[in-house]
Design an enzyme around this catalytic site. Structure first.
Site, PDB file in Angstrom:
ATOM      1  N   ASP A 174     -31.733 -22.847  -8.807  1.00  0.00           N
ATOM      2  CA  ASP A 174     -33.178 -22.624  -8.584  1.00  0.00           C
ATOM      3  C   ASP A 174     -33.300 -23.919  -7.593  1.00  0.00           C
ATOM      4  O   ASP A 174     -32.356 -24.809  -7.722  1.00  0.00           O
ATOM      5  CB  ASP A 174     -33.790 -22.977  -9.754  1.00  0.00           C
ATOM      6  CG  ASP A 174     -35.167 -23.228  -9.500  1.00  0.00           C
ATOM      7  OD1 ASP A 174     -36.093 -22.436  -8.819  1.00  0.00           O
ATOM      8  OD2 ASP A 174     -35.909 -24.018 -10.323  1.00  0.00           O
ATOM      9  N   CYS A 175     -34.448 -24.225  -7.247  1.00  0.00           N
ATOM     10  CA  CYS A 175     -34.658 -25.512  -6.287  1.00  0.00           C
ATOM     11  C   CYS A 175     -35.601 -26.463  -6.889  1.00  0.00           C
ATOM     12  O   CYS A 175     -35.119 -27.274  -7.241  1.00  0.00           O
ATOM     13  CB  CYS A 175     -35.433 -24.772  -4.959  1.00  0.00           C
ATOM     14  SG  CYS A 175     -35.693 -26.313  -3.733  1.00  0.00           S
ATOM     15  N   ASP A 176     -37.236 -25.937  -7.229  1.00  0.00           N
ATOM     16  CA  ASP A 176     -37.896 -27.077  -7.722  1.00  0.00           C
ATOM     17  C   ASP A 176     -37.615 -27.217  -9.219  1.00  0.00           C
ATOM     18  O   ASP A 176     -37.237 -26.269 -10.075  1.00  0.00           O
ATOM     19  CB  ASP A 176     -39.328 -26.371  -7.679  1.00  0.00           C
ATOM     20  CG  ASP A 176     -39.820 -26.288  -6.360  1.00  0.00           C
ATOM     21  OD1 ASP A 176     -39.809 -27.364  -5.603  1.00  0.00           O
ATOM     22  OD2 ASP A 176     -40.073 -25.223  -5.951  1.00  0.00           O
ATOM     23  N   ASP A 231     -34.083 -24.339 -14.620  1.00  0.00           N
ATOM     24  CA  ASP A 231     -34.954 -25.218 -15.292  1.00  0.00           C
ATOM     25  C   ASP A 231     -36.135 -24.535 -15.987  1.00  0.00           C
ATOM     26  O   ASP A 231     -36.804 -25.218 -16.960  1.00  0.00           O
ATOM     27  CB  ASP A 231     -35.324 -26.383 -14.549  1.00  0.00           C
ATOM     28  CG  ASP A 231     -36.428 -26.181 -13.681  1.00  0.00           C
ATOM     29  OD1 ASP A 231     -37.528 -26.862 -13.519  1.00  0.00           O
ATOM     30  OD2 ASP A 231     -36.323 -25.096 -12.771  1.00  0.00           O
TER      31      ASP A 231
END
Length: 212
Positions: free
Chosen positions: A10-12, A166
């Site tokens: 994931d990124c954020d 997350d």
């Protein structure tokens, strides 16, 4: 257990430390419209979802309506804050630069914003053209489509992918895609997600323990 063919980040909140900043800007933006949205609500309901979900939730619970230019104004405000304050997740650069397993990113965020944020934090060179946005396929986590699209494009079988997430929505999407998943829950975050019984890591360097 079969070796991992592909790590999907994931990124954020997983690679870039954007979630606290995004929540703060969104809370301030909807406060101007009369919504007394709390930080706890934002952490519990928004992490890993889409802007549409955040807006729909707030409209339903606080009975507000949005001006036509709300999204444009919100993203403009967010860009200013990110330019000033956005940082990589602690250890992210160290970890992605040392991993030899193929990697990609699968995020609910818009591609242009991901590219901008990854460039700002020095992470972009490690992913180049392996960055996948839910906006490209119009399917958002917790649906599994984004992760399946990333795996197919990168030539990996779903069951041989390891997802680093997350958020509860992302963990749920990975499970639905029949992928292995690690719940990234750093001790610094104020509200831990529902990890769906996925293994929990506190630091990204722990990923290496799950690659055999």
């Amino acid at each position: 257990m079969t070796a991992v063919e592909l790590i999907i980040f994931d990124c954020d909140g997983t690679l870039v430390d954007s979630e606290p900043l995004a929540n703060s800007v969104f809370i301030d933006s909807v406060a101007k419209l009369g919504a007394a949205l709390t930080e706890e609500e934002a952490w519990d309901n928004f992490v890993g979802t889409s802007l549409k979900h955040c807006m729909d939730y707030t409209a339903e619970h606080y009975h507000i309506s949005y001006p036509e230019n709300f999204i444009e104004q919100y993203r403009a405000s967010l860009s200013i804050v990110f330019a000033e304050k956005l940082q990589p997740i602690p250890g992210a650069l160290e970890v992605v630069s040392s991993l030899t397993t193929p990697m990609c990113i699968g995020s609910n965020g818009p591609l242009d914003k991901m590219l901008e944020n990854l460039a700002k934090t020095g992470l972009l060179p490690y992913f180049t053209d392996r960055i996948f946005s839910a906006y490209e396929i119009e399917k958002w986590k917790p649906e599994p489509d984004l992760f399946l699209h990333a795996a197919k494009t990168c030539g990996a079988l779903p069951q041989n992918c390891l997802v680093i997430e997350d958020s509860a929505a992302g963990i749920e999407a990975a499970i639905a895609a029949d992928m292995r998943v690690l719940a990234f829950v750093p001790e610094s975050i104020p509200h831990a997600p529902d990890t769906k019984d996925a293994p929990v890591i506190r630091h990204l360097r722990e990923i290496k323990d799950f690659l055999s």
